[in-house]
Design a protein around this motif. Structure first.
Motif, PDB file in Angstrom:
ATOM      1  N   SER A 162      19.665  -0.932  -2.952  1.00  0.00           N
ATOM      2  CA  SER A 162      20.098  -2.300  -2.690  1.00  0.00           C
ATOM      3  C   SER A 162      19.979  -3.158  -3.945  1.00  0.00           C
ATOM      4  N   PRO A 163      20.908  -4.109  -4.126  1.00  0.00           N
ATOM      5  CA  PRO A 163      20.785  -5.055  -5.234  1.00  0.00           C
ATOM      6  C   PRO A 163      19.971  -6.299  -4.873  1.00  0.00           C
ATOM      7  N   ALA A 164      19.370  -6.335  -3.695  1.00  0.00           N
ATOM      8  CA  ALA A 164      18.643  -7.522  -3.249  1.00  0.00           C
ATOM      9  C   ALA A 164      17.418  -7.785  -4.116  1.00  0.00           C
ATOM     10  N   THR A 165      16.994  -9.037  -4.158  1.00  0.00           N
ATOM     11  CA  THR A 165      15.748  -9.420  -4.808  1.00  0.00           C
ATOM     12  C   THR A 165      14.581  -9.061  -3.893  1.00  0.00           C
ATOM     13  N   VAL A 166      13.590  -8.362  -4.446  1.00  0.00           N
ATOM     14  CA  VAL A 166      12.463  -7.866  -3.655  1.00  0.00           C
ATOM     15  C   VAL A 166      11.228  -8.717  -3.926  1.00  0.00           C
ATOM     16  N   ILE A 167      10.664  -9.255  -2.846  1.00  0.00           N
ATOM     17  CA  ILE A 167       9.459 -10.083  -2.911  1.00  0.00           C
ATOM     18  C   ILE A 167       8.343  -9.332  -2.192  1.00  0.00           C
ATOM     19  N   ALA A 168       7.254  -9.037  -2.884  1.00  0.00           N
ATOM     20  CA  ALA A 168       6.103  -8.363  -2.288  1.00  0.00           C
ATOM     21  C   ALA A 168       5.035  -9.396  -1.930  1.00  0.00           C
ATOM     22  N   VAL A 169       4.372  -9.173  -0.800  1.00  0.00           N
ATOM     23  CA  VAL A 169       3.282 -10.048  -0.351  1.00  0.00           C
ATOM     24  C   VAL A 169       2.073  -9.177  -0.031  1.00  0.00           C
ATOM     25  N   PHE A 187       0.304  -3.873  -8.573  1.00  0.00           N
ATOM     26  CA  PHE A 187       0.897  -2.569  -8.254  1.00  0.00           C
ATOM     27  C   PHE A 187       2.345  -2.734  -7.801  1.00  0.00           C
ATOM     28  N   ALA A 188       2.595  -3.732  -6.951  1.00  0.00           N
ATOM     29  CA  ALA A 188       3.948  -3.990  -6.470  1.00  0.00           C
ATOM     30  C   ALA A 188       4.901  -4.284  -7.623  1.00  0.00           C
ATOM     31  N   GLY A 199       0.811  -1.210   0.000  1.00  0.00           N
ATOM     32  CA  GLY A 199       0.000   0.000   0.000  1.00  0.00           C
ATOM     33  C   GLY A 199       0.838   1.250   0.000  1.00  0.00           C
ATOM     34  N   GLY A 200       0.400   2.271   0.768  1.00  0.00           N
ATOM     35  CA  GLY A 200       1.062   3.561   0.758  1.00  0.00           C
ATOM     36  C   GLY A 200       2.520   3.496   1.137  1.00  0.00           C
ATOM     37  N   LEU A 201       2.854   2.780   2.223  1.00  0.00           N
ATOM     38  CA  LEU A 201       4.250   2.662   2.647  1.00  0.00           C
ATOM     39  C   LEU A 201       4.964   1.552   1.884  1.00  0.00           C
ATOM     40  N   GLY A 202       4.276   0.448   1.663  1.00  0.00           N
ATOM     41  CA  GLY A 202       4.909  -0.688   1.023  1.00  0.00           C
ATOM     42  C   GLY A 202       5.394  -0.389  -0.381  1.00  0.00           C
ATOM     43  N   HIS A 203       4.597   0.351  -1.164  1.00  0.00           N
ATOM     44  CA  HIS A 203       5.037   0.629  -2.535  1.00  0.00           C
ATOM     45  C   HIS A 203       6.221   1.590  -2.535  1.00  0.00           C
ATOM     46  N   ALA A 204       6.321   2.441  -1.495  1.00  0.00           N
ATOM     47  CA  ALA A 204       7.511   3.285  -1.366  1.00  0.00           C
ATOM     48  C   ALA A 204       8.722   2.437  -0.993  1.00  0.00           C
ATOM     49  N   ALA A 205       8.542   1.484  -0.075  1.00  0.00           N
ATOM     50  CA  ALA A 205       9.653   0.644   0.355  1.00  0.00           C
ATOM     51  C   ALA A 205      10.222  -0.173  -0.803  1.00  0.00           C
ATOM     52  N   ILE A 206       9.359  -0.657  -1.679  1.00  0.00           N
ATOM     53  CA  ILE A 206       9.833  -1.425  -2.833  1.00  0.00           C
ATOM     54  C   ILE A 206      10.755  -0.566  -3.691  1.00  0.00           C
TER      55      ILE A 206
END
Length: 321
Positions: free
Chosen positions: A167-174, A183-184, A153-160
């Motif tokens: 960071s070069p890490a792989t990002v997994i959204a739940v 959206f993610a 949501g509002g914070l999560g989409h910013a964090a992604i």
């Protein structure tokens, strides 16, 4: 400093404030003008304010501390140690859901520059809170590592977006909503996992069985904190940002060895400058939908139902788009 408000963000924390009685509300007497995300234009200045001029566009740093304690002296007013604690507008004093906002000190303003106030206002909480949470775990998120974002949501989409930027890490959204999973992916997640009974198994498969090096929970429900505890890797971080009532037991062998659990709050003044620079460089853009001040109740209704994509923003000056 008197600020003419051009934009005010709508936050889940506001829904929490609305849900408690006056007796239960610990920050002071009600009624209260909401709005702890604020952007505006300097309308007037008081004695001792000399760094901004009338007409300057600004963003408002929200977690106002005493300004004198050790943490405040480092710009970490979100962790003010004064007995009165943090006293933000919209939470402990009148906020930005109004035509004007009174700001107690000019240190709580930063220049907006050329950023659009409607699009940038939520950098002050959704962006800043996400950045503060992610930045502390950045040393664990090198190449070949995995970050999980629970709640897109509002914070999560910013964090992604922040994770992809620093960071070069792989990002997994739940998330439990299919539209939020799409959206993610739109904002940069490498994988999007439905938040069902198979979520933990799916995340473990994606990480090759070792688990995630950092999990950022922007929901905070019992179900989501348990999911975080079920997928964290040895030496991994669990960062609970959401204001839900979830609790995660910690202790010997309750989690993988050397896993940490943190519950951060908002962010520091220097970090707000950094978040703003990410936005200026095009690495972070908060998705917004706008409402007039009269239509603010509709914005909160949509937020409560999970219908808002990104962040809802109220424009007291009437600059809807």
């Amino acid at each position: 400093m008197l600020i003419r408000v051009t934009a005010a963000g709508v936050c889940h924390s506001d829904l929490h404030i609305m849900s408690v009685s006056e007796h239960e509300y610990r920050y002071g007497p009600l009624p209260l003008t909401l709005g702890h995300e604020a952007a505006g234009v300097v309308a007037a200045t008081g004695d001792g304010a000399g760094h901004f001029s009338v007409g300057d566009p600004v963003l408002v740093y929200g977690p106002w501390g005493c300004g004198q304690c050790r943490n405040c002296s480092q710009g970490k007013e979100n962790y003010c140690s004064h007995p009165d604690g943090v006293r933000p507008p919209g939470i402990a004093r009148p906020g930005a859901m109004a035509e004007y906002l009174l700001v107690d000190h000019e240190r709580h303003l930063i220049p907006l520059g050329g950023l659009d106030p409607v699009q940038a206002v939520s950098l002050t909480d959704a962006g800043l809170t996400s950045y503060h949470a992610v930045k502390q775990s950045a040393p664990k998120l090198g190449a070949g590592r995995f970050a999980v974002v629970i709640g897109a949501g509002g914070l999560g989409h910013a964090a992604i977006q922040i994770l992809r930027a620093i960071s070069p890490a792989t990002v997994i959204a739940v998330d439990i909503a299919e539209d939020k999973l799409r959206f993610a992916m739109d904002v940069g997640a490498h994988h999007a996992v439905p938040g069902d009974e198979q979520a933990a198994e799916t995340v473990r498969d994606l990480t090759g069985g070792r688990g995630a090096d950092a999990i950022f929970d922007f929901v905070g429900s019992q179900r989501t904190v348990e999911l975080a505890g079920g997928v964290v890797a040895t030496e991994g971080d669990i960062v609970i940002v959401g204001v839900g009532p979830g609790r995660l037991p910690v202790g010997y062998r309750s989690l993988p060895f050397d896993a940490t659990v943190r519950a951060p709050f908002w962010g520091s003044r220097p970090e707000l400058w950094e978040v703003t620079e990410l936005a200026r460089a095009g690495h972070l853009r908060i998705e917004v939908e706008t409402y007039s001040l009269d239509d603010a109740p509709l914005a909160y209704d949509r937020l409560a139902s999970g219908a808002v994509r990104g962040r809802a923003v109220v424009t007291p000056g009437g600059c809807d788009r």
